[in-house]
Design an enzyme around this catalytic site. Structure first.
Site, short mmCIF file in Angstrom:
data_model
loop_
_atom_site.label_atom_id
_atom_site.label_comp_id
_atom_site.label_asym_id
_atom_site.label_seq_id
_atom_site.Cartn_x
_atom_site.Cartn_y
_atom_site.Cartn_z
N GLY A 220 13.23 24.83 -45.30
CA GLY A 220 14.28 25.79 -45.22
C GLY A 220 15.55 24.90 -44.89
N SER A 221 16.60 25.75 -44.34
CA SER A 221 17.88 25.30 -44.06
C SER A 221 17.89 24.42 -42.66
CB SER A 221 18.90 26.56 -44.15
OG SER A 221 18.51 27.11 -42.84
N THR A 222 18.91 23.51 -42.44
CA THR A 222 18.87 22.83 -41.20
C THR A 222 19.25 23.73 -40.16
OG1 THR A 222 19.90 20.89 -42.49
CG2 THR A 222 20.27 21.00 -40.23
N THR A 224 18.14 26.90 -39.59
CA THR A 224 16.93 27.40 -39.04
C THR A 224 15.82 26.52 -38.59
OG1 THR A 224 17.01 29.14 -40.85
CG2 THR A 224 15.03 29.00 -39.86
N GLY A 225 15.99 25.35 -39.27
CA GLY A 225 15.14 24.31 -38.64
C GLY A 225 15.49 23.95 -37.21
N GLU A 242 11.18 19.96 -43.50
CA GLU A 242 11.99 19.64 -44.66
C GLU A 242 13.15 20.58 -44.60
OE1 GLU A 242 11.31 17.01 -46.32
OE2 GLU A 242 9.01 16.70 -46.15
P1 NAD Z 1 16.28 29.65 -44.52
O1 NAD Z 1 16.34 28.46 -43.37
O2 NAD Z 1 17.40 30.69 -44.60
O3 NAD Z 1 15.17 30.35 -44.67
C1 NAD Z 1 13.93 29.53 -44.76
C2 NAD Z 1 12.66 30.47 -44.40
O4 NAD Z 1 12.80 30.49 -42.80
C3 NAD Z 1 12.61 31.86 -44.82
O5 NAD Z 1 11.11 31.99 -44.98
C4 NAD Z 1 13.16 32.64 -43.48
O6 NAD Z 1 12.60 34.06 -43.70
C5 NAD Z 1 12.70 31.82 -42.21
N1 NAD Z 1 13.35 32.08 -40.98
C6 NAD Z 1 14.76 32.26 -40.95
N2 NAD Z 1 14.98 32.21 -39.58
C7 NAD Z 1 13.92 31.87 -38.95
C8 NAD Z 1 13.74 31.80 -37.59
N3 NAD Z 1 14.92 31.92 -36.63
N4 NAD Z 1 12.62 31.31 -37.28
C9 NAD Z 1 11.48 30.89 -38.19
N5 NAD Z 1 11.90 31.35 -39.52
C10 NAD Z 1 13.05 31.77 -39.95
O7 NAD Z 1 16.44 28.59 -46.01
P2 NAD Z 1 16.57 29.19 -47.44
O8 NAD Z 1 17.88 29.85 -47.68
O9 NAD Z 1 15.23 29.94 -47.75
O10 NAD Z 1 16.32 27.87 -48.17
C11 NAD Z 1 17.46 26.87 -48.59
C12 NAD Z 1 17.42 25.74 -47.73
O11 NAD Z 1 16.38 25.14 -47.73
C13 NAD Z 1 18.35 24.71 -48.44
O12 NAD Z 1 19.29 24.15 -47.34
C14 NAD Z 1 17.48 23.78 -48.86
O13 NAD Z 1 18.04 22.50 -48.88
C15 NAD Z 1 16.24 23.67 -48.11
N6 NAD Z 1 15.12 23.14 -48.78
C16 NAD Z 1 14.64 21.97 -48.44
C17 NAD Z 1 13.59 21.43 -48.81
C18 NAD Z 1 12.96 20.09 -48.58
O14 NAD Z 1 12.14 19.73 -48.94
N7 NAD Z 1 13.59 19.52 -47.55
C19 NAD Z 1 13.03 21.92 -49.79
C20 NAD Z 1 13.56 23.17 -50.39
C21 NAD Z 1 14.59 23.82 -49.72
#
Ligand code: NAD
Length: 468
Positions: A220-222, A224-225, A242
């Site tokens: 997911g996003s940096t 949230t990471g 990731e």
């Molecule tokens: P996001 O971080 O908004 O959400 C990802 C997940 O995290 C969702 O399931 C969400 O419900 C969960 N989440 C939100 N807050 C949380 C918290 N505090 N604790 C735990 N989980 C939480 O990301 P997104 O908008 O779904 O995805 C888009 C992003 O993901 C982009 O930045 C994209 O580049 C990245 N991405 C990376 C890869 C990779 O392999 N590196 C692959 C796909 C997407």
């Protein structure tokens, strides 16, 4: 035969739940059950109970079950692809939802077949030592909305192969595709081995805070990471992160614009730009800039955009209205700062669906938000350069490093340039292609840990040294 309707009915909440809308029309296509912390406790208990028996099946039997699961996915692939297109928006054709469903079974099979032998790390008069890998135990997986079924598979397949059980939370924007995939795979797997808990970020946060997880995989996003890394400190689960990227592509002066245009286009516009390792800023040597920009505009002009379920579509809508606004703002800011829209822009904001035309912006300032922020959508900035050292400095200037690409008629020259770029993968004359045997992962703000191949299996295991 499984149909889209039967698959959807199997995973839709009987009543209540979270409405999930079709990004091409705005119409609600189904309702996902919404799980809470009580469900999390139950899923964790079931997964813990199931884990020792699952681990004791051994690699061969677990691999056989993963292959049988792949057969089940193949039988339901068309229904799954339709559901992905309806929920996430990507077209059935091109690198779209049929490609995603096919990738799920390909990854299941490749993960089942990947060898991982213990390694003799010392063998001399002082003694012998062997490094092997055991199951971590319980793996928690949290996923994004862009490739919901494929990324879920990247998380659960290696974890299961190594003898872990898995609790996963899909994105709140695409829960149905992941629930459907798990429903198919769970026709084959023992109970409690793979559980999907649909819910929002609060449920993800509850998973991260839960002490039962030995390993967390997050895509997911940096932003949230970073939150997950901080919140997991109390329990110290192992982490694979990731995260987001802003991949540069560098076209060297000896590239052939006509020959590379289509691969450049799909490197940037795959899944309408909503791909972590998509090409997100394109640097072209000034001698080729206009030719490359024109060739790309030519490819864009022949790619029909429309609903994912329309067989003619090659590009679909953005998955969420929020993502549409991000792309719209970034393009408007780039234009206001002097960027030229050579194709695209001007979305119909009143029309139903989150359709944003494929957009190419030449000459944006180096610090335009469209260049330095992740657009995650169909808008590519194209920047002319004259000096190679300078363009490499630009490529490395951001706090992310997922992928990058170098385009040249001279592959050896391109490899030299590649070695100077700070990213987890640098492709030559292509961008973003992943393979189940080739490790994939980011550096800097794009996260850490590897997926795929033997390295991916090690990431969901714990190392163990036996020394004599
Ligand atoms: P996001 O971080 O908004 O959400 C990802 C997940 O995290 C969702 O399931 C969400 O419900 C969960 N989440 C939100 N807050 C949380 C918290 N505090 N604790 C735990 N989980 C939480 O990301 P997104 O908008 O779904 O995805 C888009 C992003 O993901 C982009 O930045 C994209 O580049 C990245 N991405 C990376 C890869 C990779 O392999 N590196 C692959 C796909 C997407």
């Amino acid at each position: 035969m499984e149909t889209y309707e039967s698959l959807l009915a199997a995973v839709t909440a009987a009543d209540g739940g979270r409405p999930v809308s079709d990004p091409a029309t705005g119409e609600v296509l189904g309702r996902a059950p919404e799980r809470g912390t009580g469900d999390l406790e139950q899923a964790v208990a079931a997964a813990r109970t199931a884990q020792p028996d699952w681990e004791s099946l051994g690699h061969e039997e677990r691999s056989r079950l993963l292959n049988t699961a792949a057969d089940a996915v193949d039988r339901s692939a068309e229904a799954l692809a339709h559901l992905i297109s309806r929920e996430q928006g990507k077209p059935l054709n091109g690198p779209g939802s049929r490609f995603e469903a096919g990738g799920v079974s390909a990854w299941l099979r490749a993960t089942a077949a990947t060898p991982l032998e213990p390694e003799r790390v010392l063998d001399d008069e002082s003694g012998q030592a062997t490094l092997g890998y055991r199951a971590a135990g319980l793996v928690g997986a949290i996923g994004p909305w862009n490739w919901p079924a494929l990324i879920a598979t990247w998380q659960f397949a290696p974890a299961l192969r190594m003898g872990n059980t898995v609790v996963m939370k899909p994105s709140e924007h695409t829960p149905l595709s992941v629930l459907a995939l798990a429903a198919i795979v769970n026709r084959v797997l023992p109970e409690g081995v793979l559980t999907v808990l649909p819910g929002g970020g609060d449920l993800g946060a509850a998973m991260v805070a839960h002490p039962a997880f030995d390993k967390l995989m997050f895509t997911g996003s940096t932003r949230t990471g970073r939150a997950i890394t901080a919140a997991s400190a109390a329990n110290l689960p192992r982490l694979t992160l990731e995260l987001g990227g802003n991949d540069p592509g560098i076209v060297l002066p000896d590239a052939d614009p006509a020959a590379i245009a289509e691969d450049l286009f799909w490197g940037a516009f795959i899944n309408t730009g909503q791909t972590c390792a998509a090409l997100k800023r394109l640097y072209v040597h000034e001698s080729l800039h206009d030719e490359v920009a024109e060739a790309l505009a030519g490819v864009a002009a022949r790619m029909p955009m429309g609903p994912g379920t329309d067989e003619a579509s090659m590009l679909g809508p953005l998955t969420t209205a929020g993502q549409f606004r991000i792309v719209d703002d970034l393009v408007a800011q780039a234009a206001a700062a002097g960027g030229r829209l050579i194709t695209g822009g001007g979305p119909d904001r009143e029309a139903p669906g989150n359709f944003f035309p494929a957009t190419l912006v030449t000459g944006p300032p180096a610090d335009a938000p469209l260049v330095v922020e992740e657009q995650f959508g169909p808008a590519l900035p194209i920047i002319a350069y004259s000096d190679l050292d300078e363009v490499i400095t630009h490529a490395n200037a951001l706090d992310v490093g997922l992928g990058a690409s170098v385009w040249s008629g001279d592959v050896e020259r391109a490899k030299q340039v590649a070695s100077r770029i700070e990213a987890g993968t640098i492709w030559i004359n292509k961008h973003g292609t992943v393979h189940p045997m080739v490790p994939f992962g980011g550096v800097k703000g794009s996260g850490y840990g590897l997926e795929f191949g033997a390295e991916g299996l090690k990431s969901v295991a714990v190392p163990q040294v036996i020394a004599t």
